[in-house]
Design a protein around this motif. Structure first.
Motif, PDB file in Angstrom:
ATOM      1  N   MET A   1     -12.720  -6.628  12.591  1.00  0.00           N
ATOM      2  CA  MET A   1     -12.008  -7.184  11.451  1.00  0.00           C
ATOM      3  C   MET A   1     -12.154  -6.316  10.215  1.00  0.00           C
ATOM      4  N   ALA A   2     -13.223  -5.551  10.134  1.00  0.00           N
ATOM      5  CA  ALA A   2     -13.407  -4.680   8.968  1.00  0.00           C
ATOM      6  C   ALA A   2     -12.272  -3.677   8.884  1.00  0.00           C
ATOM      7  N   GLY A   3     -11.796  -3.191  10.042  1.00  0.00           N
ATOM      8  CA  GLY A   3     -10.684  -2.252  10.054  1.00  0.00           C
ATOM      9  C   GLY A   3      -9.417  -2.862   9.491  1.00  0.00           C
ATOM     10  N   LEU A   4      -9.171  -4.127   9.828  1.00  0.00           N
ATOM     11  CA  LEU A   4      -7.991  -4.813   9.303  1.00  0.00           C
ATOM     12  C   LEU A   4      -8.089  -4.995   7.794  1.00  0.00           C
ATOM     13  N   TYR A   5      -9.293  -5.275   7.304  1.00  0.00           N
ATOM     14  CA  TYR A   5      -9.473  -5.445   5.861  1.00  0.00           C
ATOM     15  C   TYR A   5      -9.205  -4.139   5.126  1.00  0.00           C
ATOM     16  N   LYS A   6      -9.674  -3.033   5.676  1.00  0.00           N
ATOM     17  CA  LYS A   6      -9.421  -1.719   5.060  1.00  0.00           C
ATOM     18  C   LYS A   6      -7.924  -1.412   5.060  1.00  0.00           C
ATOM     19  N   ILE A   7      -7.253  -1.737   6.154  1.00  0.00           N
ATOM     20  CA  ILE A   7      -5.796  -1.529   6.215  1.00  0.00           C
ATOM     21  C   ILE A   7      -5.116  -2.381   5.156  1.00  0.00           C
ATOM     22  N   TRP A   8      -5.572  -3.617   4.991  1.00  0.00           N
ATOM     23  CA  TRP A   8      -4.990  -4.515   3.988  1.00  0.00           C
ATOM     24  C   TRP A   8      -5.176  -3.931   2.587  1.00  0.00           C
ATOM     25  N   GLN A   9      -6.380  -3.445   2.291  1.00  0.00           N
ATOM     26  CA  GLN A   9      -6.639  -2.863   0.967  1.00  0.00           C
ATOM     27  C   GLN A   9      -5.760  -1.638   0.732  1.00  0.00           C
ATOM     28  N   ARG A  10      -5.651  -0.797   1.735  1.00  0.00           N
ATOM     29  CA  ARG A  10      -4.809   0.397   1.619  1.00  0.00           C
ATOM     30  C   ARG A  10      -3.354   0.001   1.408  1.00  0.00           C
ATOM     31  N   ALA A  11      -2.899  -1.011   2.119  1.00  0.00           N
ATOM     32  CA  ALA A  11      -1.515  -1.475   1.980  1.00  0.00           C
ATOM     33  C   ALA A  11      -1.268  -2.037   0.581  1.00  0.00           C
ATOM     34  N   GLU A  12      -2.245  -2.734   0.046  1.00  0.00           N
ATOM     35  CA  GLU A  12      -2.098  -3.317  -1.289  1.00  0.00           C
ATOM     36  C   GLU A  12      -1.969  -2.229  -2.354  1.00  0.00           C
ATOM     37  N   VAL A  13      -2.796  -1.206  -2.262  1.00  0.00           N
ATOM     38  CA  VAL A  13      -2.709  -0.098  -3.220  1.00  0.00           C
ATOM     39  C   VAL A  13      -1.374   0.631  -3.042  1.00  0.00           C
ATOM     40  N   SER A  14      -0.957   0.855  -1.814  1.00  0.00           N
ATOM     41  CA  SER A  14       0.313   1.540  -1.547  1.00  0.00           C
ATOM     42  C   SER A  14       1.492   0.766  -2.110  1.00  0.00           C
ATOM     43  N   ARG A  15       1.478  -0.540  -1.908  1.00  0.00           N
ATOM     44  CA  ARG A  15       2.571  -1.382  -2.404  1.00  0.00           C
ATOM     45  C   ARG A  15       2.673  -1.306  -3.920  1.00  0.00           C
ATOM     46  N   ARG A  16       1.544  -1.462  -4.595  1.00  0.00           N
ATOM     47  CA  ARG A  16       1.544  -1.432  -6.058  1.00  0.00           C
ATOM     48  C   ARG A  16       1.910  -0.050  -6.581  1.00  0.00           C
ATOM     49  N   LEU A  17       1.441   0.984  -5.913  1.00  0.00           N
ATOM     50  CA  LEU A  17       1.752   2.350  -6.312  1.00  0.00           C
ATOM     51  C   LEU A  17       3.250   2.621  -6.166  1.00  0.00           C
ATOM     52  N   ASP A  18       3.845   2.201  -5.071  1.00  0.00           N
ATOM     53  CA  ASP A  18       5.285   2.403  -4.864  1.00  0.00           C
ATOM     54  C   ASP A  18       6.100   1.704  -5.938  1.00  0.00           C
ATOM     55  N   MET A  19       5.761   0.455  -6.218  1.00  0.00           N
ATOM     56  CA  MET A  19       6.505  -0.327  -7.205  1.00  0.00           C
ATOM     57  C   MET A  19       6.401   0.312  -8.583  1.00  0.00           C
ATOM     58  N   LEU A  20       5.205   0.622  -9.004  1.00  0.00           N
ATOM     59  CA  LEU A  20       4.981   1.133 -10.349  1.00  0.00           C
ATOM     60  C   LEU A  20       5.487   2.564 -10.516  1.00  0.00           C
ATOM     61  N   SER A  21       5.307   3.399  -9.512  1.00  0.00           N
ATOM     62  CA  SER A  21       5.782   4.780  -9.634  1.00  0.00           C
ATOM     63  C   SER A  21       7.306   4.828  -9.678  1.00  0.00           C
ATOM     64  N   GLY A  22       7.973   3.923  -8.995  1.00  0.00           N
ATOM     65  CA  GLY A  22       9.434   3.851  -9.079  1.00  0.00           C
ATOM     66  C   GLY A  22       9.900   3.495 -10.478  1.00  0.00           C
ATOM     67  N   PHE A  23       9.224   2.549 -11.091  1.00  0.00           N
ATOM     68  CA  PHE A  23       9.559   2.158 -12.468  1.00  0.00           C
ATOM     69  C   PHE A  23       9.320   3.315 -13.434  1.00  0.00           C
ATOM     70  N   VAL A  24       8.156   3.954 -13.343  1.00  0.00           N
ATOM     71  CA  VAL A  24       7.842   5.058 -14.253  1.00  0.00           C
ATOM     72  C   VAL A  24       8.821   6.210 -14.037  1.00  0.00           C
ATOM     73  N   ALA A  25       9.184   6.484 -12.797  1.00  0.00           N
ATOM     74  CA  ALA A  25      10.146   7.553 -12.510  1.00  0.00           C
ATOM     75  C   ALA A  25      11.480   7.281 -13.194  1.00  0.00           C
ATOM     76  N   MET A  26      11.893   6.027 -13.223  1.00  0.00           N
ATOM     77  CA  MET A  26      13.132   5.659 -13.887  1.00  0.00           C
ATOM     78  C   MET A  26      13.019   5.895 -15.400  1.00  0.00           C
ATOM     79  N   CYS A  27      11.854   5.659 -15.952  1.00  0.00           N
ATOM     80  CA  CYS A  27      11.657   5.763 -17.395  1.00  0.00           C
ATOM     81  C   CYS A  27      11.510   7.207 -17.880  1.00  0.00           C
ATOM     82  N   VAL A  28      11.074   8.123 -17.033  1.00  0.00           N
ATOM     83  CA  VAL A  28      10.783   9.492 -17.486  1.00  0.00           C
ATOM     84  C   VAL A  28      11.823  10.502 -17.016  1.00  0.00           C
ATOM     85  N   THR A  29      13.032  10.082 -16.759  1.00  0.00           N
ATOM     86  CA  THR A  29      14.031  10.971 -16.175  1.00  0.00           C
ATOM     87  C   THR A  29      14.307  12.210 -17.015  1.00  0.00           C
ATOM     88  N   GLY A  30      14.251  12.153 -18.337  1.00  0.00           N
ATOM     89  CA  GLY A  30      14.572  13.315 -19.159  1.00  0.00           C
ATOM     90  C   GLY A  30      13.374  14.117 -19.618  1.00  0.00           C
TER      91      GLY A  30
END
Length: 181
Positions: A1-30
């Motif tokens: 189960m420890a492996g699943l928890y690590k996967i969950w943590q990695r997925a959570e960081v990836s999800r938040r990173l994708d969402m936020l980096s997309g927003f920042v990319a939209m804001c810094v286009t110029g």
């Protein structure tokens, strides 16, 4: 189960990173400097997540830096993404976690999972199309199909197949007279 928890943590960081980096990319286009800074932050976070084993602390630190940058520069932006409600965040993270876990499995195991998943879907849809079922029988079918899907998510192929057989037994039982509602 420890492996699943690590996967969950990695997925959570990836999800938040994708969402936020997309927003920042939209804001810094110029702004070339800001685009370069964003690219470096995302590259460092991705490298930390892709390391073997993943460095979740470093990836989280890069995410925190990106979050602070977004809060400082675009706190009042009308399209700034809000943190998802806990239930929605969990659903999104679950999708990321399933993809991460699936990619880490051996090909033979993934093929077998795919076969069972297809079997579940075909049999579930066939049962759903039967007009003679009452509401309670349909609820039972949905419940057992959900259990089979959870077993697949956890990689427990025998349990998934057992639940598919159970779902078919529910569908083969004599229709009931009761109504839901």
């Amino acid at each position: 189960m420890a492996g699943l928890y690590k996967i969950w943590q990695r997925a959570e960081v990836s999800r938040r990173l994708d969402m936020l980096s997309g927003f920042v990319a939209m804001c810094v286009t110029g702004d070339d400097d800001a685009r370069s800074r964003l690219a470096q932050l995302v590259a460092r976070a991705d490298a930390a997540l892709s390391a073997s084993p993943p460095d979740l602390a470093a990836a989280s630190a890069h995410l925190d830096e990106l979050l602070l940058w977004a809060e400082t520069e675009w706190a009042d932006h009308p399209y700034r993404p809000l943190e998802a409600r806990p239930d929605e965040a969990d659903r999104q993270t679950r999708d990321y976690a399933k993809d991460l876990r699936f990619a880490a499995l051996p090909v033979r195991f993934r093929d077998e999972m795919g076969r069972i998943e297809l079997s579940l879907e075909v049999r579930f849809l066939a049962l759903c199309r039967r007009p003679e079922f009452d509401c309670r029988t349909r609820q039972d079918i949905f419940y057992v199909a959900g259990r089979a899907a959870m077993a697949l998510d956890l990689g427990h192929l025998e349990a998934a197949e057992r639940e598919i057989r159970r779902m078919e037994r529910v569908g083969a039982a004599r229709p009931r007279e009761s109504r839901c509602g």
